[in-house]
Design an enzyme around this catalytic site. Structure first.
Site, PDB file in Angstrom:
ATOM      1  N   ASP A  78       0.846  -1.205   0.000  1.00  0.00           N
ATOM      2  CA  ASP A  78       0.000   0.000   0.000  1.00  0.00           C
ATOM      3  C   ASP A  78       0.880   1.253   0.000  1.00  0.00           C
ATOM      4  OD1 ASP A  78      -2.409  -1.448   0.133  1.00  0.00           O
ATOM      5  OD2 ASP A  78      -2.134  -1.743   2.283  1.00  0.00           O
ATOM      6  N   ASP A  88       4.273  -0.570  -8.925  1.00  0.00           N
ATOM      7  CA  ASP A  88       4.149   0.266 -10.128  1.00  0.00           C
ATOM      8  C   ASP A  88       4.117   1.736  -9.723  1.00  0.00           C
ATOM      9  OD1 ASP A  88       1.590   0.323  -8.935  1.00  0.00           O
ATOM     10  OD2 ASP A  88       0.754   1.009 -10.854  1.00  0.00           O
ATOM     11  N   GLU A 110      -0.112  -6.935  -9.947  1.00  0.00           N
ATOM     12  CA  GLU A 110       0.869  -6.829 -11.041  1.00  0.00           C
ATOM     13  C   GLU A 110       0.203  -7.129 -12.389  1.00  0.00           C
ATOM     14  OE1 GLU A 110       4.233  -9.123 -10.006  1.00  0.00           O
ATOM     15  OE2 GLU A 110       5.472  -8.453 -11.672  1.00  0.00           O
ATOM     16  N   THR A 115       1.791 -11.030  -9.299  1.00  0.00           N
ATOM     17  CA  THR A 115       0.735 -10.966  -8.291  1.00  0.00           C
ATOM     18  C   THR A 115      -0.565 -10.515  -8.979  1.00  0.00           C
ATOM     19  OG1 THR A 115       0.917  -8.618  -7.730  1.00  0.00           O
ATOM     20  CG2 THR A 115       2.531 -10.102  -6.703  1.00  0.00           C
ATOM     21  N   LYS A 147      -0.513   9.871   1.966  1.00  0.00           N
ATOM     22  CA  LYS A 147      -0.553  11.060   2.838  1.00  0.00           C
ATOM     23  C   LYS A 147       0.676  11.102   3.745  1.00  0.00           C
ATOM     24  CE  LYS A 147      -5.492  11.599   2.943  1.00  0.00           C
ATOM     25  NZ  LYS A 147      -6.669  10.956   3.466  1.00  0.00           N
TER      26      LYS A 147
HETATM   27  C1  LIG Z   1      -2.130  -3.314  -2.552  1.00  0.00           C
HETATM   28  S1  LIG Z   1      -2.368  -4.870  -1.854  1.00  0.00           S
HETATM   29  C2  LIG Z   1      -1.297  -5.934  -2.822  1.00  0.00           C
HETATM   30  C3  LIG Z   1      -1.632  -7.386  -2.640  1.00  0.00           C
HETATM   31  C4  LIG Z   1      -0.688  -8.369  -3.340  1.00  0.00           C
HETATM   32  N1  LIG Z   1       0.638  -8.325  -2.766  1.00  0.00           N
HETATM   33  C5  LIG Z   1      -0.627  -8.110  -4.821  1.00  0.00           C
HETATM   34  O1  LIG Z   1       0.408  -7.602  -5.277  1.00  0.00           O
HETATM   35  O2  LIG Z   1      -1.591  -8.424  -5.530  1.00  0.00           O
HETATM   36  C6  LIG Z   1      -1.479  -4.742  -0.339  1.00  0.00           C
HETATM   37  C7  LIG Z   1      -1.835  -5.830   0.642  1.00  0.00           C
HETATM   38  O3  LIG Z   1      -0.988  -5.719   1.771  1.00  0.00           O
HETATM   39  C8  LIG Z   1      -1.763  -5.912   2.945  1.00  0.00           C
HETATM   40  N2  LIG Z   1      -1.067  -5.198   4.036  1.00  0.00           N
HETATM   41  C9  LIG Z   1      -0.853  -3.873   4.105  1.00  0.00           C
HETATM   42  N3  LIG Z   1      -0.200  -3.554   5.236  1.00  0.00           N
HETATM   43  C10 LIG Z   1       0.013  -4.724   5.894  1.00  0.00           C
HETATM   44  C11 LIG Z   1       0.633  -5.047   7.120  1.00  0.00           C
HETATM   45  N4  LIG Z   1       1.129  -4.087   7.917  1.00  0.00           N
HETATM   46  N5  LIG Z   1       0.682  -6.340   7.502  1.00  0.00           N
HETATM   47  C12 LIG Z   1       0.160  -7.311   6.703  1.00  0.00           C
HETATM   48  N6  LIG Z   1      -0.458  -7.066   5.526  1.00  0.00           N
HETATM   49  C13 LIG Z   1      -0.524  -5.777   5.120  1.00  0.00           C
HETATM   50  C14 LIG Z   1      -3.105  -5.306   2.595  1.00  0.00           C
HETATM   51  O4  LIG Z   1      -4.136  -5.776   3.419  1.00  0.00           O
HETATM   52  C15 LIG Z   1      -3.252  -5.728   1.148  1.00  0.00           C
HETATM   53  O5  LIG Z   1      -3.888  -6.989   1.023  1.00  0.00           O
END
Ligand SMILES: C[S@@+](CC[C@H](N)C(=O)[O-])C[C@H]1O[C@@H](n2cnc3c(N)ncnc32)[C@H](O)[C@@H]1O
Length: 219
Positions: free
Chosen positions: A118, A154, A199, A196, A122
């Site tokens: 993520d 990305d 991706e 992923t 902000k």
């Molecule tokens: C933008 S998604 C990407 C998911 C996957 N890695 C992909 O590339 O398709 C980011 C994922 O990281 C998880 N995530 C974010 N912060 C996290 C944390 N501190 N601990 C565990 N999971 C986390 C979110 O819940 C989300 O499912």
């Protein structure tokens, strides 16, 4: 990317097989007993819906994989893909990476993957980025000396921020690509990349994928 309104989520988690680890803290320092071997452990943090880590586990039976995801509503999708595959080298954990040190002993992990983490755009949320120095000291503890961390995104802003963060933490830079999906190997062929869910979506839109592999300079 929390999913809301997933039906019977608590019941499904409760009734899931041991592929979803119910008490990861009790396995600190003992993950090899779960896998029943001493193969290296590779950890994906923020696994999402699991395509990447499931494919990794299929292709590399001599590596043990753990997929960490903070939202059970997301992890259950990965579980549904995994449960009938018969893999013995992949387990899933519902947990926040903030608590890594409760779950893993020093040097217990041999690789960390961060895929499309993520971006937390902000300013006041920057510390939540998985490549910030909130998390780097934790990764440093659980990773063993020769191990590395691979990060794909990305998001140019997050990528630039991450390089600066790794540099300020005095990490080793091992490999980098500013356009991973158009990178060629020594023979001039495109790389065989395990993608992923995010991706696949971004590549189909024509976005460039940034990649970096880094290591820690253990004292
Ligand atoms: C933008 S998604 C990407 C998911 C996957 N890695 C992909 O590339 O398709 C980011 C994922 O990281 C998880 N995530 C974010 N912060 C996290 C944390 N501190 N601990 C565990 N999971 C986390 C979110 O819940 C989300 O499912």
């Amino acid at each position: 990317m929390r999913r809301r309104g997933v039906k019977n989520l608590d019941k499904r988690l409760e009734e899931s097989s041991n592929l979803i680890v119910k008490d990861p803290i009790s396995l600190k320092g003992k993950w090899n007993t779960l896998f029943n071997n001493n193969n290296p452990i590779y950890l994906e943090i923020g696994m999402g819906k699991g395509d990447f880590i499931i494919e990794q586990a299929k292709r590399n039976p001599n590596i043990n994989y753990i997929g960490l995801e903070k939202f059970p509503s997301v992890l259950i999708v990965a579980y549904d893909k995994l449960k009938d595959l018969g893999l013995t080298n992949l387990y899933l954990v519902v947990a926040d990476a903030t608590n890594l040190l409760d779950m893993f002993e020093e040097n217990e992990v041999s690789k960390i993957y961060l895929n499309f983490s993520d971006p937390w755009p902000k300013k006041r949320h920057i510390k939540r980025r998985l490549t910030s120095n909130t998390f780097l000291p934790k990764y440093e503890v659980i990773l063993n000396n020769s191990s590395t961390m691979e990060f794909k995104t990305d998001n140019q802003e997050l990528f630039e921020y991450s390089i600066i963060s790794f540099n300020e933490y005095k990490m080793k830079f091992i490999d980098i690509s500013l356009d991973l999906h158009n990178r060629l190997d020594d023979k001039g062929n495109l790389l065989d990349i395990i993608s992923t869910e995010y991706e696949k979506k971004f590549v189909s839109k024509g976005n460039k994928i940034y990649f970096i592999e880094v290591g820690f300079n253990h004292e």
